[in-house]
Write a protein that holds these residues in place. Structure first.
Motif, mmCIF file in Angstrom:
data_model
loop_
_atom_site.group_PDB
_atom_site.id
_atom_site.type_symbol
_atom_site.label_atom_id
_atom_site.label_comp_id
_atom_site.label_asym_id
_atom_site.label_seq_id
_atom_site.Cartn_x
_atom_site.Cartn_y
_atom_site.Cartn_z
ATOM 1 N N GLN A 1 4.710 6.091 -12.321
ATOM 2 C CA GLN A 1 3.554 5.246 -12.572
ATOM 3 C C GLN A 1 2.336 5.672 -11.751
ATOM 4 N N THR A 2 2.553 6.482 -10.718
ATOM 5 C CA THR A 2 1.446 6.969 -9.886
ATOM 6 C C THR A 2 0.766 8.148 -10.561
ATOM 7 N N LYS A 3 -0.531 8.047 -10.757
ATOM 8 C CA LYS A 3 -1.287 9.148 -11.348
ATOM 9 C C LYS A 3 -1.650 10.158 -10.260
ATOM 10 N N TYR B 1 -4.827 4.046 -2.898
ATOM 11 C CA TYR B 1 -4.964 5.493 -3.040
ATOM 12 C C TYR B 1 -4.269 6.178 -1.864
ATOM 13 N N LYS C 1 3.674 3.189 -2.553
ATOM 14 C CA LYS C 1 3.597 3.136 -4.023
ATOM 15 C C LYS C 1 2.138 3.109 -4.497
ATOM 16 N N PRO C 2 1.383 4.155 -4.206
ATOM 17 C CA PRO C 2 -0.042 4.160 -4.560
ATOM 18 C C PRO C 2 -0.265 4.217 -6.068
ATOM 19 N N ASP C 3 -1.390 3.681 -6.491
ATOM 20 C CA ASP C 3 -1.784 3.832 -7.894
ATOM 21 C C ASP C 3 -2.172 5.271 -8.185
ATOM 22 N N ALA C 4 -2.844 5.910 -7.215
ATOM 23 C CA ALA C 4 -3.318 7.283 -7.400
ATOM 24 C C ALA C 4 -2.986 8.116 -6.172
ATOM 25 N N LEU C 5 -2.457 9.303 -6.403
ATOM 26 C CA LEU C 5 -2.242 10.295 -5.355
ATOM 27 C C LEU C 5 -3.276 11.392 -5.544
ATOM 28 N N ILE D 1 4.944 7.634 1.027
ATOM 29 C CA ILE D 1 4.471 7.447 -0.345
ATOM 30 C C ILE D 1 5.376 6.485 -1.109
ATOM 31 N N VAL E 1 6.602 13.117 -6.339
ATOM 32 C CA VAL E 1 5.984 11.897 -6.851
ATOM 33 C C VAL E 1 6.079 11.840 -8.377
ATOM 34 N N LEU F 1 7.924 8.510 -8.721
ATOM 35 C CA LEU F 1 6.942 7.439 -8.945
ATOM 36 C C LEU F 1 6.106 7.777 -10.181
#
Length: 386
Positions: A110-112, A3, A84-88, A80, A104, A108
Motif C-alpha cells: 500500500q506504500t507508494k 512520508y 507504515k508510511p503512505d509514501a516512501l 518502515i 517495501v 507494504l
C-alpha cells in the motif's frame, strides 16, 4: 499523510530537505520520518539514522563497515514496518535504496514508492533500470536526457528539474554574488572520510604552488570531524595560507578564482556558480581501472558538467591521471589563461539553459500529493511501464 525519506549522503540530505520543506508547506498534516542529515532535520524530518553512519563508498570502505551497514538495513526495515508510511521517497544511494525498495514493494504494497534522483544507470549498471521501474510507483529524474534513456527500455519517467540548479538559484536570489574577490582557490575534497584522506593531500600540494598569490580555502563536509582536516594539514608544510571553512560552499565558490573539485555533484555546483574548475577523483589500483574502464562505462565522461554539456567543458583527472603535477598544470591554466577561463564560463552558461528553471523539490511534492488527493475513479497517469 506520513512520508519516509532516505538520503544516504550530504548531497542527498540537501535535496531531500527541499522536498521536506515543500511537503510541509503543501500538507499541513505531514509527518516526515527518515534517514538523513541535519538539513532534513532542520526542515522537520524526524531523523532515525544520521548520514554520518551511512556514507560509505568503495569496496574497502564497505568491507570495513559491514557491521554498521547490516545494522542500517535492519533498522530501515524495522522502522518502515513500524511507521507504515503512505509514501516512501528514495534519494539516490542505490546500493541501499534499491534493497529497501524491494523490501517495501513486497511487504507494504500500500506504500507508494517514489525514486527521486534515481541511480545513474545511464553511466553503468544499466540492468538496474528494470529494478528501479519494477519497485517504483514513479521515477522522478533530475537530468533532461534521462527521459530518452528510460524510454529506450519502455519506461516513462518525469523530469522535475534539477535540485542543484534550484538550490543555487535560491542562493543567488538571497545573496549578492556579482563581485568576485578572486584572491583564493577553493578545494572541495568530497563528503566522505576516505575520499578526503585520499584526495586532499594531492589537491593541497598542487594548490600550494600558487600560495604566494592566492589563499587556499578548503570546504569541510557536514558529517566530517575537524580532526580529519587538521591531521592532513599537519602532515603538509602549509604555513598560514590554508583555511578550512564550514557551511559556506556556495559563498566560497561565488568569490573564488578557481577550484579543484572531487568529482560528483560539487562539479555541477561549481559550474552553476561560474567558478573555473578542474575535477579530480581518486581510485584504488588506478592503472587497472584505466584498462577495464571501457568494460564498465559506456559514456565518455565522468563529471556531470561534461555529461550534461555533451562535451569536455572541464578537465577530468581521474585514477592514474590524478597527480600533483597534472592538477598543478591544469590549475595554472585556470588561473592565468583568460581564454581558457572565458570558454569554460561560456560553456557553463549553456548548462543553465539545458537544466531549465523548474523548482524540482516543489514539483516532487506536487506530484506526490496529486497522487493521493485526486478522486479514486480518476485514471492514474503512468509513471513508467513495467
Amino acid at each position: 499523510m506520513k512520508y519516509f525519506i532516505i538520503a544516504g549522503e550530504a548531497s542527498g540530505d540537501l535535496h531531500a530537505s527541499g522536498v521536506c520543506r515543500q511537503l510541509r508547506r503543501a500538507d499541513k498534516n505531514a509527518l516526515i520520518v527518515g534517514f538523513g542529515g541535519d538539513k532534513m532535520k532542520k526542515e522537520g524530518c524526524d531523523i532515525k539514522l544520521h548520514i554520518s553512519k551511512m556514507a560509505f563508498m568503495g569496496v574497502v570502505a564497505v568491507l570495513k563497515n559491514l557491521k554498521q551497514i547490516k545494522q542500517n538495513f535492519a533498522l530501515a526495515r524495522k522502522t518502515i514496518l513500524e511507521e507504515k508510511p503512505d509514501a516512501l521517497i528514495l534519494i539516490d544511494y542505490p546500493s541501499f535504496n534499491l534493497k529497501i525498495a524491494k523490501f517495501v514493494h513486497k511487504n507494504l504494497p500500500q506504500t507508494k514508492i517514489y525514486y527521486y534522483i534515481p541511480p545513474k544507470v545511464w553511466a553503468w549498471k544499466k540492468w538496474r533500470v528494470h529494478k528501479i521501474a519494477e519497485y517504483s510507483h514513479r521515477i522522478l529524474t533530475i537530468f533532461p536526457f534521462e527521459t530518452d534513456f528510460y524510454s529506450q527500455y519502455g519506461y516513462e519517467v518525469t523530469y522535475v528539474g534539477n535540485p542543484t540548479a534550484e538550490a543555487i538559484n535560491d542562493f543567488q536570489k538571497k545573496h549578492n554574488t556579482t563581485g568576485h574577490q578572486d584572491d583564493y582557490i577553493v578545494l572541495m575534497p568530497g563528503s566522505r572520510k576516505h575520499e578526503i584522506q585520499a584526495c586532499l593531500p594531492v589537491m593541497l600540494r598542487a594548490a600550494l604552488h600558487f600560495s604566494q598569490q592566492y589563499k587556499i580555502k578548503i570546504t569541510a563536509a557536514p558529517a566530517i570531524n575537524d580532526s580529519i582536516y587538521t591531521n592532513i594539514l599537519a602532515d603538509i608544510n602549509i604555513g598560514d595560507a590554508v583555511e578550512v571553512v564550514r557551511d559556506k560552499n556556495y559563498q566560497l565558490l561565488s568569490g573564488a578564482k578557481a577550484a579543484i573539485v572531487n568529482s560528483g555533484t560539487a562539479t555541477l555546483e561549481t559550474a552553476l556558480l561560474n567558478c573555473p574548475q578542474v575535477a579530480v577523483y581518486h581510485l584504488a589500483l588506478p592503472h587497472l581501472v584505466a584498462l577495464i574502464r571501457p568494460l564498465l562505462f559506456t559514456i565518455p565522461y565522468f563529471t556531470l558538467v561534461n555529461i550534461i554539456g555533451g562535451k569536455q567543458i572541464i578537465r577530468e583527472l581521474l585514477a592514474y591521471e590524478f597527480t600533483e603535477d597534472n592538477v598543478r598544470a591544469e590549475l595554472e591554466k585556470l588561473l592565468n589563461d583568460s581564454t581558457c577561463r572565458k570558454q569554460m564560463q561560456s560553456d557553463y552558461a549553456t548548462l543553465h539553459t539545458i537544466l531549465g528553471n523548474n523548482a524540482a523539490s516543489k514539483e516532487v511534492a506536487d506530484i506526490i500529493l496529486h497522487d493521493f488527493t485526486r478522486p479514486a475513479n480518476h485514471s492514474e497517469l503512468p509513471s513508467q511501464q513495467s
